[in-house]
Design a protein around this motif. Sequence first.
Motif, PDB file in Angstrom:
ATOM      1  N   GLY A  30       8.573 -11.860  30.451  1.00 51.11           N
ATOM      2  CA  GLY A  30       9.830 -12.266  29.830  1.00 51.11           C
ATOM      3  C   GLY A  30       9.758 -12.240  28.314  1.00 51.11           C
ATOM      4  N   LEU A  31       8.639 -12.689  27.757  1.00 47.95           N
ATOM      5  CA  LEU A  31       8.478 -12.705  26.301  1.00 47.95           C
ATOM      6  C   LEU A  31       8.369 -11.286  25.746  1.00 47.95           C
ATOM      7  CD1 LEU A  31       5.966 -15.688  25.941  1.00 47.95           C
ATOM      8  CD2 LEU A  31       8.451 -15.725  25.613  1.00 47.95           C
ATOM      9  N   GLU A  32       7.670 -10.421  26.452  1.00 47.16           N
ATOM     10  CA  GLU A  32       7.516  -9.046  25.974  1.00 47.16           C
ATOM     11  C   GLU A  32       8.831  -8.288  26.025  1.00 47.16           C
ATOM     12  OE1 GLU A  32       4.274  -7.614  28.373  1.00 47.16           O
ATOM     13  OE2 GLU A  32       2.788  -8.134  26.819  1.00 47.16           O
ATOM     14  N   ARG A  33       9.732  -8.690  26.911  1.00 49.33           N
ATOM     15  CA  ARG A  33      11.061  -8.058  26.923  1.00 49.33           C
ATOM     16  C   ARG A  33      11.843  -8.384  25.660  1.00 49.33           C
ATOM     17  NH1 ARG A  33      11.041  -9.289  32.618  1.00 49.33           N
ATOM     18  NH2 ARG A  33      12.203 -11.234  32.245  1.00 49.33           N
ATOM     19  N   LEU A 113       9.960 -25.429  32.413  1.00 49.34           N
ATOM     20  CA  LEU A 113      10.112 -24.179  33.163  1.00 49.34           C
ATOM     21  C   LEU A 113       9.707 -24.356  34.625  1.00 49.34           C
ATOM     22  CD1 LEU A 113       8.777 -21.392  30.741  1.00 49.34           C
ATOM     23  CD2 LEU A 113      11.147 -22.074  31.176  1.00 49.34           C
ATOM     24  N   THR A 114       9.703 -25.592  35.100  1.00 51.51           N
ATOM     25  CA  THR A 114       9.245 -25.840  36.469  1.00 51.51           C
ATOM     26  C   THR A 114      10.136 -25.160  37.505  1.00 51.51           C
ATOM     27  OG1 THR A 114      10.466 -27.944  36.492  1.00 51.51           O
ATOM     28  CG2 THR A 114       8.132 -28.022  35.896  1.00 51.51           C
ATOM     29  N   GLN A 119      14.106 -15.111  35.419  1.00 50.83           N
ATOM     30  CA  GLN A 119      15.299 -14.501  34.839  1.00 50.83           C
ATOM     31  C   GLN A 119      15.450 -14.904  33.377  1.00 50.83           C
ATOM     32  OE1 GLN A 119      17.226 -12.247  36.562  1.00 50.83           O
ATOM     33  NE2 GLN A 119      15.539 -12.500  38.037  1.00 50.83           N
ATOM     34  N   SER A 120      15.642 -13.910  32.514  1.00 50.07           N
ATOM     35  CA  SER A 120      15.707 -14.177  31.077  1.00 50.07           C
ATOM     36  C   SER A 120      17.010 -14.833  30.652  1.00 50.07           C
ATOM     37  CB  SER A 120      15.503 -12.880  30.292  1.00 50.07           C
ATOM     38  OG  SER A 120      16.480 -11.917  30.651  1.00 50.07           O
ATOM     39  N   ASP A 121      18.020 -14.840  31.542  1.00 48.11           N
ATOM     40  CA  ASP A 121      19.300 -15.443  31.156  1.00 48.11           C
ATOM     41  C   ASP A 121      19.419 -16.897  31.599  1.00 48.11           C
ATOM     42  OD1 ASP A 121      19.410 -14.910  33.832  1.00 48.11           O
ATOM     43  OD2 ASP A 121      21.410 -14.018  33.815  1.00 48.11           O
ATOM     44  N   GLN A 122      18.364 -17.472  32.180  1.00 52.00           N
ATOM     45  CA  GLN A 122      18.397 -18.869  32.563  1.00 52.00           C
ATOM     46  C   GLN A 122      18.303 -19.772  31.340  1.00 52.00           C
ATOM     47  OE1 GLN A 122      15.389 -18.553  36.009  1.00 52.00           O
ATOM     48  NE2 GLN A 122      16.634 -20.340  36.532  1.00 52.00           N
ATOM     49  N   ALA A 123      18.927 -20.958  31.422  1.00 49.14           N
ATOM     50  CA  ALA A 123      18.962 -21.873  30.280  1.00 49.14           C
ATOM     51  C   ALA A 123      17.563 -22.293  29.847  1.00 49.14           C
ATOM     52  CB  ALA A 123      19.798 -23.101  30.640  1.00 49.14           C
ATOM     53  N   ALA A 124      16.658 -22.507  30.816  1.00 47.18           N
ATOM     54  CA  ALA A 124      15.309 -22.960  30.478  1.00 47.18           C
ATOM     55  C   ALA A 124      14.578 -21.911  29.643  1.00 47.18           C
ATOM     56  CB  ALA A 124      14.521 -23.260  31.754  1.00 47.18           C
ATOM     57  N   PHE A 125      14.690 -20.650  30.029  1.00 52.49           N
ATOM     58  CA  PHE A 125      14.012 -19.591  29.273  1.00 52.49           C
ATOM     59  C   PHE A 125      14.659 -19.426  27.901  1.00 52.49           C
ATOM     60  CE2 PHE A 125      13.108 -15.181  28.057  1.00 52.49           C
ATOM     61  CZ  PHE A 125      11.725 -15.189  28.151  1.00 52.49           C
TER      62      PHE A 125
END
Length: 261
Positions: A30-33, A113-114, A119-125
């Motif tokens: 996710g971070l590399e995206r 992030l439990t 998914q990169s569009d989630q509020a936690a991410f």
Amino acid sequence: MDDFGCAAMIDVFVSYSQTDRDRIALLVEGLERRNWSVYWDSALTAGERFRESLEDALNQARSVVVGWSSSSISSSFVRDEADIGRKRGVLVPVLIEAVEPPIGFRELHWVDLTGWNGQSDQAAFSSLVKAIEAKLRVPSWFEGLETGVDLDRTVFRGEYEDHVDPRGEWLGVGRLEFRQDGSRIVGKAWSEDEQRTWLLEGAVSNRRLCYVYIDAETNRRSVGAAVLELNDSGEFFEGLWIGWSPEGTRLEPQRIRLIKE
């Protein structure tokens, strides 16, 4: 490490327990995206000395993400890495299990992030991205600098080719200045007409100086790096900047030389 052997290219260092490797791999993806350079132990190349490479990366990374879980809170290595990130002011704690962080880290805000499913569009991410971006923002000392003002404690001063003619002659010369900032070098570059400026960040080790450009307006790291070697007399560094356009096209290398002061 990276293609240049330059720890300065690391945006995010990830500290975690090997037990959590699969979950951390999802986080790294996710971070590399986001086009961030991410260091975790899978980035080590064959033959590298593990602890030496890891410590170099940890001390140079622009942010340190620690994944707290029932396994990592019991790991002395993870706690030590998190402590270095905390002391440097670049730590971003993340809960990947419903646990309480170790003593000494409980007063810090963490990202939960439990329940994250990758998914990169989630509020936690999105919260994690914002926390990392806060660590990557342009330092306040750079915001206050004006074109033409010398940096305090300048230790390297030099020039780069702004543009060249077909024969390779330097027609335009931009300038660079660096200063020492703890374990890093930080600096500024000016175009020949002094209408454009860039933030520079890197490190010096083993007769090599390497750094990356950071756009002061967008706060995004350049795609590429400069690697300079100290000459035999120890008087100056010289080498090349090698980079790519946002579309992935490799740019013409720029020659650079820096004088040690």
